[in-house]
Design a protein around this motif. Sequence first.
Motif, PDB file in Angstrom:
ATOM      1  N   GLY A 135      -9.951   7.328   0.974  1.00 13.83           N
ATOM      2  CA  GLY A 135      -9.655   6.031   0.381  1.00 13.83           C
ATOM      3  C   GLY A 135      -8.518   6.048  -0.622  1.00 13.83           C
ATOM      4  N   CYS A 161       1.535  13.810   6.303  1.00  8.46           N
ATOM      5  CA  CYS A 161       2.865  13.843   6.930  1.00  8.46           C
ATOM      6  C   CYS A 161       2.783  14.635   8.240  1.00  8.46           C
ATOM      7  CB  CYS A 161       3.861  14.490   5.963  1.00  8.46           C
ATOM      8  SG  CYS A 161       5.476  14.809   6.669  1.00  8.46           S
ATOM      9  N   GLN A 189      -2.252   4.475  -0.287  1.00 11.76           N
ATOM     10  CA  GLN A 189      -1.336   4.918   0.758  1.00 11.76           C
ATOM     11  C   GLN A 189       0.099   4.886   0.262  1.00 11.76           C
ATOM     12  OE1 GLN A 189      -2.031   5.551   4.525  1.00 11.76           O
ATOM     13  NE2 GLN A 189      -3.471   6.427   3.093  1.00 11.76           N
ATOM     14  N   TRP A 193       2.607   5.652   2.324  1.00 16.72           N
ATOM     15  CA  TRP A 193       3.257   5.034   3.486  1.00 16.72           C
ATOM     16  C   TRP A 193       2.185   4.478   4.407  1.00 16.72           C
ATOM     17  CZ3 TRP A 193       8.354   4.348   3.414  1.00 16.72           C
ATOM     18  CH2 TRP A 193       9.111   5.174   2.582  1.00 16.72           C
ATOM     19  N   ASP A 194       2.374   3.252   4.872  1.00 18.42           N
ATOM     20  CA  ASP A 194       1.406   2.672   5.801  1.00 18.42           C
ATOM     21  C   ASP A 194       1.325   3.484   7.085  1.00 18.42           C
ATOM     22  OD1 ASP A 194       1.006   0.690   3.968  1.00 18.42           O
ATOM     23  OD2 ASP A 194       2.432  -0.701   4.907  1.00 18.42           O
ATOM     24  N   GLU A 195       2.457   4.078   7.493  1.00 20.35           N
ATOM     25  CA  GLU A 195       2.476   4.796   8.760  1.00 20.35           C
ATOM     26  C   GLU A 195       1.894   6.208   8.665  1.00 20.35           C
ATOM     27  OE1 GLU A 195       5.042   3.601   6.906  1.00 20.35           O
ATOM     28  OE2 GLU A 195       6.960   4.432   7.617  1.00 20.35           O
ATOM     29  N   ALA A 196       1.451   6.608   7.477  1.00 21.63           N
ATOM     30  CA  ALA A 196       0.879   7.950   7.318  1.00 21.63           C
ATOM     31  C   ALA A 196      -0.556   7.836   6.801  1.00 21.63           C
ATOM     32  CB  ALA A 196       1.727   8.780   6.354  1.00 21.63           C
ATOM     33  N   PRO A 197      -1.511   7.600   7.721  1.00 20.32           N
ATOM     34  CA  PRO A 197      -2.915   7.461   7.287  1.00 20.32           C
ATOM     35  C   PRO A 197      -3.390   8.708   6.549  1.00 20.32           C
ATOM     36  CG  PRO A 197      -2.644   6.899   9.619  1.00 20.32           C
ATOM     37  CD  PRO A 197      -1.347   7.492   9.163  1.00 20.32           C
ATOM     38  N   GLY A 198      -4.106   8.485   5.453  1.00 17.28           N
ATOM     39  CA  GLY A 198      -4.581   9.622   4.662  1.00 17.28           C
ATOM     40  C   GLY A 198      -3.448  10.364   3.975  1.00 17.28           C
ATOM     41  N   ASN A 199      -2.269   9.754   3.976  1.00 17.11           N
ATOM     42  CA  ASN A 199      -1.064  10.335   3.358  1.00 17.11           C
ATOM     43  C   ASN A 199      -0.613  11.626   4.046  1.00 17.11           C
ATOM     44  OD1 ASN A 199      -0.639   8.336   1.319  1.00 17.11           O
ATOM     45  ND2 ASN A 199      -2.399   9.208   0.202  1.00 17.11           N
TER      46      ASN A 199
END
Lengths: 264, 793
Positions: free
Chosen positions: B153, B166, B156, B158-164
């Motif tokens: 939780g 990379c 974020q 980046w929205d495109e990197a779930p769970g941050n």
Amino acid sequence: MKDFEFHRPASIKDAVALVAGTSGAKYLAGGQSLLPVMKLDLAEPPALVSLARLPGLADIRVDGGTVAIGALCTHDQVARSADVAKAIPALAALASHIGDAQVRNRGTLGGSVAHADPAADYPAALLGLGATIVTDRGKHAADSYFKGLFETSLADGELVTAVHFPVPRRAAYAKFAHRASKYAVVGVFVAETAGGVRVAITGAGATVFRSAAMEAALTSSMTPGALDGITVPADDLNADAEASAEYRAHLIGVMAKRAVAALR
Amino acid sequence: MGNAQGIGAAVKRKEDRRFLVGRGQYTDDVTLPNQSFAVFVRSPYGHAKVNGVDAKAALAAPDVLAVLTGADVAADGLGGIPCGWLVKSKDGSNMVEPPHPALAQGKVRHVGDPVAMVIASTKAAAKAAAALVEVDYEPLPAAGLLANAIAPGAPQVWDEAPGNVCFDWHIGDPATTDAAFAKAAHVVELDLVNNRVAPNPMEPRAANGSFDGANDQYTLYTTSQNPHLTRLLLAAFTLKVPEHKLRVIAPDVGGGFGSKIFHYAEELLVLWASRRVGRPVKWTSDRMEAFLTDAHGRDHISNAKLALDADGKFLGLRVHTYAAMGAYLSTFAPAVPTYLYATLLSGPYDFPAIYAEVKAIFTNTVAVDAYRGAGRPEATYLLERLVEQAARQLGMDRVELRRKNLIRADQFPYQTQVALQYDIGDYQATLDLALAQGDYAGYPARAAASKANGKLRGFGMSTYIEACGIAPSALVGALGARAGLYEAANVRVHPTGSVTVFTGTHSHGQGHETTFAQLIADRLGVSTDQVEVVHGDTDRIPFGMGTYGSRSASVGGSAIVKALDKIVDKGKKIAAHLLEASVADVEFKDGQYRVVGTDRVKAFGEVAFAAYVPHNYPIETVEPGLEESAFYDPKNFTFPGGTHLVEVEIDPETGVVEVASVTIADDVGVIINPMIVDGQAHGGLAQGIGQALLEEAVYDAEGQLTNGTYMGYCMPRAADLPNFKVGNHVTACTHNPLGVKGVGEVGAIGVPPAVINAVLDALAPLGVTDISMPATPEKVWRAIQAARAGKGA
């Protein structure tokens, strides 16, 4: 840094008048505290009044039981003074550990005393020895001079000209320096004076303060062991990334004992 | 080698006079006609939406030429700052590679993220106007700490990197590693943090860009460790202009430690702004800006497990690491915790099985990228803490446990379980040398003396390896590098016999002007005074990939040697003609061409003169002139290694750790200049001890850097360090012509775990089992208090 007027008067009277004449004007001695904050735009005085040309403020005189040090004496000058070393070796030693060599070459006693940084070293000596702060308009006893964080009993525009230190029977200063800044995380000045034992603590609180409990214990027995079990409450002590209040409270005890052991 | 200034001679540094008398020429010293100055408006938030930028008041301020924002960057089609390395996740997918606009567009993602650029005819005017730029920020929840960013939780980045995440990468064989652990007699486990540090080169970054509209020519002065790569990235990705229209000059550079490898937005922006305002634009970072915007180093959270058999032989290693990337991917960032870290996890040890997983994590902080050692210090710290813990846990001698597991000299070339093949080394020899030089036998007496003084003494060690001279291009390309990693050199012999060497490496403290001159002296027999080494200018030097990863001598020096071989060969043909002998009968030695077995000689200078005044000359077969270029792409990394010993004294009342002694024995390959090698070791040790005891860049959960000044960030000073004892045992690298390996990073790699192992050794009698870097006085004091309380309970 914002533009500012720059004055270099040749007399105390002119210096005081110049500061009185411009709201927010500041005296400039060694500049070791004022200039860094100006560079960061944290202070923007419209005028600086340099004290560099004021006569007679950089002398050290030992007169009977008093060491009189001019406000413009640099820390290095005090540290290297044979007269100070003979009369109050703890004071010369204290000056030799302020900041670094560059700071000691420029920074002055008067600047430090007027600025009243809570982590400065000199306030511990002033309070620990019961010194007298001499200004253009009078005298202040150290006991009532340090009022709080960067706060003193100086009136607006009042100029420190000298500090008179009574020569103690014995004294010592023990400092725990901040690793990066070299300011005192905790500094304890212990002195056996004509008026009794004094213990002054800098770096740990909003301003330098005395410990009555330690003074009482050391009056009974001037030994490190006399301080066993005597603590300064952590509640009102400073806390920062370098040292928590609890650690500072602990260090006060350690440094006080080391000062007692080093008395001379 | 017949030359008192050649390889192995402690020649004093040629470059030092100008540095010592204050006559170096740094980027900020370059002031061009009609110079203007840029100041950046930077985000005060770790994470925020930017709803608008109002520059009206700033534009109306005196002497202001322009205020540029992300919208201008987008309108002019500038490219985003690219990442130079692509790492793929376990599942084969590419890493998440978010956009990195030169000025923020829509959101800011770390404190210091640039939002607007104010250009004025004086720096003071630019600074004053920058304060008038009004940015409408809408603060967002931030992931300022790695530990927060990996929590379920977490905000974020980046929205495109779930769970941050990379990328989620791995190396090694999980099955054989599982099997190794299944049969282990002992398993030792540690959770470790590798602290984030700020690079702090003495010279802050600066860039001065100018555009010559008459010729469509751009010139950039910049504080760079690799001007050619900067030019390549500007030409191909960010400024998007033809490479031949762009000159990048990195003049004297006051230290880099990795932080000046990367292509930074400011380099692009000053060039672009110069085109916009029609004047050269200079930006110079101040120290607080440097803390906030120079790429930081380290910042790992790891779990490590070591499997041993009943005799203490290593069976397997399992590592899981979270590595912070910061908010944007800096040039080499993804390579650091993967190919420069996990591939080193075998260390100098014979490991039958290793499996490592690395999750790279976005955080709302400035980027994390290569910093002196880059990945290898993190690997060494993990491994050496673990080995020390194993010795303690198994009740084995720390020296003997290491000795038992070190790769033996007869095992080279040694193929590790994590991709690398070590060509050569002698780890037992450096271990023995260190123990002898450090008087290990006398340690108990020193510990007793410390105890008598009320101090706790501790002994710590590390046996380490590193990979240097990053290469070869084909391998790094297969591993995701988007550039080659060879080096280029040009050697120009002048008619009077003096020599100019053009090298694609860059010296920012390493002393190349001396060591490379020694190579010329050694090969050609000329004095180092007759040699000038030129670096840092893309218009003067053929090409190059710069200086980092201790690559200059092994890759750049080898390129110079290749060019020198061509010079010597051509000279041989000229000399043969002059000596009326066949080429096969001419040898070159000590600066003279000689008909073998005779006293018929031509000095090198005479041959050089003939090449330029070809009156009597083999003109039918040999061109006039004496100048040669070479590119060198190595076959493998080089593998320096060694043993570092540290003794500390701890004041149990205050927790203060004093480094009592440091003794190191390294194998850095053939030594060109022993004085410079010692100096590099000293500098690396200072930074390594700094990381272990003093330094940490502390972000809070909101992404604020809480100690970004020298009042809070503690750099090592001379008084914090003992005199170092430095020894060397040489095994020559097998695959480069000089036999060199590299020394720039050994201190920073080997010493941090030795320091912490020494601290833990000192505190072990009190029951302290763990302490994290930096081991500050309060941290040590608290560990002592906690251990005493635990014992009392």
